[in-house]
Design a protein around this motif. Structure first.
Motif, PDB file in Angstrom:
ATOM      1  N   GLY A   1      -7.803  -6.026  -4.351  1.00 50.21           N
ATOM      2  CA  GLY A   1      -6.623  -5.190  -4.534  1.00 50.21           C
ATOM      3  C   GLY A   1      -5.978  -4.836  -3.202  1.00 50.21           C
ATOM      4  N   LEU A   2      -4.661  -4.733  -3.219  1.00 51.26           N
ATOM      5  CA  LEU A   2      -3.910  -4.405  -2.004  1.00 51.26           C
ATOM      6  C   LEU A   2      -2.768  -3.469  -2.380  1.00 51.26           C
ATOM      7  CD1 LEU A   2      -2.954  -6.506   0.935  1.00 51.26           C
ATOM      8  CD2 LEU A   2      -1.067  -5.577  -0.375  1.00 51.26           C
ATOM      9  N   LEU A   3      -2.631  -2.392  -1.619  1.00 46.89           N
ATOM     10  CA  LEU A   3      -1.573  -1.404  -1.836  1.00 46.89           C
ATOM     11  C   LEU A   3      -0.592  -1.444  -0.679  1.00 46.89           C
ATOM     12  CD1 LEU A   3      -0.390   1.170  -3.286  1.00 46.89           C
ATOM     13  CD2 LEU A   3      -1.870   2.486  -1.749  1.00 46.89           C
ATOM     14  N   ILE A   4       0.691  -1.552  -1.011  1.00 46.61           N
ATOM     15  CA  ILE A   4       1.759  -1.347  -0.032  1.00 46.61           C
ATOM     16  C   ILE A   4       2.348   0.017  -0.371  1.00 46.61           C
ATOM     17  CG2 ILE A   4       3.944  -2.154   0.920  1.00 46.61           C
ATOM     18  CD1 ILE A   4       3.224  -4.966  -0.157  1.00 46.61           C
ATOM     19  N   TYR A   5       2.232   0.958   0.551  1.00 47.84           N
ATOM     20  CA  TYR A   5       2.632   2.343   0.318  1.00 47.84           C
ATOM     21  C   TYR A   5       3.757   2.717   1.270  1.00 47.84           C
ATOM     22  CZ  TYR A   5       2.397   7.457   0.530  1.00 47.84           C
ATOM     23  OH  TYR A   5       2.704   8.793   0.521  1.00 47.84           O
ATOM     24  N   LEU A   6       4.825   3.288   0.719  1.00 51.55           N
ATOM     25  CA  LEU A   6       5.948   3.779   1.515  1.00 51.55           C
ATOM     26  C   LEU A   6       6.080   5.279   1.318  1.00 51.55           C
ATOM     27  CD1 LEU A   6       8.633   3.725   3.109  1.00 51.55           C
ATOM     28  CD2 LEU A   6       9.754   3.042   0.966  1.00 51.55           C
ATOM     29  N   LEU A   7       6.044   6.022   2.418  1.00 54.55           N
ATOM     30  CA  LEU A   7       6.347   7.453   2.408  1.00 54.55           C
ATOM     31  C   LEU A   7       7.782   7.575   2.904  1.00 54.55           C
ATOM     32  CD1 LEU A   7       5.534  10.344   1.898  1.00 54.55           C
ATOM     33  CD2 LEU A   7       4.450  10.383   4.153  1.00 54.55           C
ATOM     34  N   LEU A   8       8.707   7.707   1.965  1.00 46.35           N
ATOM     35  CA  LEU A   8      10.131   7.615   2.255  1.00 46.35           C
ATOM     36  C   LEU A   8      10.606   8.625   3.297  1.00 46.35           C
ATOM     37  CD1 LEU A   8      12.705   6.052   1.483  1.00 46.35           C
ATOM     38  CD2 LEU A   8      13.119   7.792  -0.269  1.00 46.35           C
ATOM     39  N   ALA A   9      10.172   9.857   3.214  1.00 45.78           N
ATOM     40  CA  ALA A   9      10.632  10.880   4.157  1.00 45.78           C
ATOM     41  C   ALA A   9      10.328  10.499   5.602  1.00 45.78           C
ATOM     42  CB  ALA A   9      10.007  12.234   3.827  1.00 45.78           C
ATOM     43  N   ASP A  10       9.230   9.793   5.820  1.00 41.46           N
ATOM     44  CA  ASP A  10       8.848   9.354   7.161  1.00 41.46           C
ATOM     45  C   ASP A  10       9.284   7.922   7.450  1.00 41.46           C
ATOM     46  OD1 ASP A  10       7.608  11.779   7.676  1.00 41.46           O
ATOM     47  OD2 ASP A  10       5.601  11.054   7.197  1.00 41.46           O
ATOM     48  N   ARG A  11       9.759   7.213   6.421  1.00 40.18           N
ATOM     49  CA  ARG A  11      10.058   5.779   6.544  1.00 40.18           C
ATOM     50  C   ARG A  11       8.830   5.039   7.073  1.00 40.18           C
ATOM     51  NH1 ARG A  11      14.424   7.431   4.470  1.00 40.18           N
ATOM     52  NH2 ARG A  11      16.472   6.539   4.870  1.00 40.18           N
TER      53      ARG A  11
ATOM     54  N   ALA B   1      -5.061 -19.387  -5.465  1.00 45.76           N
ATOM     55  CA  ALA B   1      -4.763 -19.031  -6.854  1.00 45.76           C
ATOM     56  C   ALA B   1      -5.896 -19.468  -7.775  1.00 45.76           C
ATOM     57  CB  ALA B   1      -3.451 -19.673  -7.293  1.00 45.76           C
ATOM     58  N   ASP B   2      -6.134 -18.660  -8.753  1.00 46.64           N
ATOM     59  CA  ASP B   2      -7.020 -19.038  -9.846  1.00 46.64           C
ATOM     60  C   ASP B   2      -6.375 -18.541 -11.128  1.00 46.64           C
ATOM     61  OD1 ASP B   2      -7.467 -16.307 -10.023  1.00 46.64           O
ATOM     62  OD2 ASP B   2      -9.588 -16.395  -9.594  1.00 46.64           O
ATOM     63  N   VAL B   3      -6.863 -19.032 -12.220  1.00 51.16           N
ATOM     64  CA  VAL B   3      -6.303 -18.612 -13.496  1.00 51.16           C
ATOM     65  C   VAL B   3      -7.109 -17.409 -13.958  1.00 51.16           C
ATOM     66  CG1 VAL B   3      -5.715 -19.328 -15.837  1.00 51.16           C
ATOM     67  CG2 VAL B   3      -5.682 -20.995 -13.970  1.00 51.16           C
ATOM     68  N   GLY B   4      -6.720 -16.270 -13.467  1.00 49.53           N
ATOM     69  CA  GLY B   4      -7.449 -15.051 -13.800  1.00 49.53           C
ATOM     70  C   GLY B   4      -6.562 -14.079 -14.552  1.00 49.53           C
ATOM     71  N   VAL B   5      -7.123 -12.953 -14.815  1.00 47.97           N
ATOM     72  CA  VAL B   5      -6.413 -11.892 -15.522  1.00 47.97           C
ATOM     73  C   VAL B   5      -5.677 -11.035 -14.491  1.00 47.97           C
ATOM     74  CG1 VAL B   5      -6.746  -9.849 -16.960  1.00 47.97           C
ATOM     75  CG2 VAL B   5      -8.165 -11.866 -17.311  1.00 47.97           C
ATOM     76  N   ASN B   6      -4.478 -10.617 -14.824  1.00 50.20           N
ATOM     77  CA  ASN B   6      -3.739  -9.690 -13.975  1.00 50.20           C
ATOM     78  C   ASN B   6      -4.351  -8.305 -14.210  1.00 50.20           C
ATOM     79  OD1 ASN B   6      -1.911  -8.469 -12.320  1.00 50.20           O
ATOM     80  ND2 ASN B   6      -0.160  -8.775 -13.649  1.00 50.20           N
ATOM     81  N   GLU B   7      -5.151  -7.857 -13.254  1.00 50.86           N
ATOM     82  CA  GLU B   7      -5.920  -6.629 -13.445  1.00 50.86           C
ATOM     83  C   GLU B   7      -5.124  -5.358 -13.203  1.00 50.86           C
ATOM     84  OE1 GLU B   7     -10.158  -6.713 -12.072  1.00 50.86           O
ATOM     85  OE2 GLU B   7      -9.427  -8.520 -11.040  1.00 50.86           O
TER      86      GLU B   7
END
Length: 164
Positions: A84-94, A150-156
């Motif tokens: 898993g990977l998270l891209i997080y944006l805190l808008l007030a701080d850009r 890529a593999d044919v997996g489930v979108n978790e």
């Protein structure tokens, strides 16, 4: 305590988030994440938070610390292959932070993520939110394709962007 940051957070509203990320932009980002995940075995989430409030703000919580908290809260870590990977944006701080689960982080590393964040932050400073996120997703995709074919997996995890 930095008064400028506090004011910026107190003055950033849900309306600011909606203007920066209207439904059409959220749809484009969701499609970019879907296209990304079709090319690799990783799970990508994008979250934008307008501003910190209350205790986190006055305790000067950093965007990185908040991203880690959101990573856990949204259970991005809870994938079968630790991908898993998270891209997080805190808008007030850009400010952009990327938090990758241990399976991904061990192969890619912090320097690569920092470069992606910097490119996104540069776009956001010019209010190019849609293009900045799509470019960020594409950059993350390049790393994931290299290390997690890529593999044919489930979108978790859901591909829809999250607005906090």
């Amino acid at each position: 305590m930095k008064i400028q940051r506090i004011l910026r957070h107190l003055l950033t509203t849900s309306g600011d988030v909606a203007r920066a990320f209207p439904v059409s932009t959220l749809n484009v980002i969701e499609a970019a994440i879907e296209a990304s995940e079709a090319q690799h075995a990783g799970e990508v989430r994008f979250v934008v938070e307008g501003a910190l409030d209350g205790t986190p703000l006055f305790k000067e919580q950093s965007p990185k610390d908040r991203a880690m908290e959101v990573f856990g809260r949204l259970r991005v870590w809870d994938t079968e292959h630790n991908n898993g990977l998270l891209i997080y944006l805190l808008l007030a701080d850009r400010a952009v932070e990327i938090v990758a689960d241990r399976g991904i982080h061990a192969k890619v590393g912090a320097d690569a993520w920092r470069q992606v964040c910097w490119r996104m932050e540069t776009a956001f400073k010019q209010s190019n939110f849609e293009a900045g996120v799509v470019e960020g997703v594409q950059a993350v995709t390049q790393h994931l394709v290299q290390h997690f074919p890529a593999d044919v997996g489930v979108n978790e995890l859901p591909d829809r962007p999250v607005l906090l």
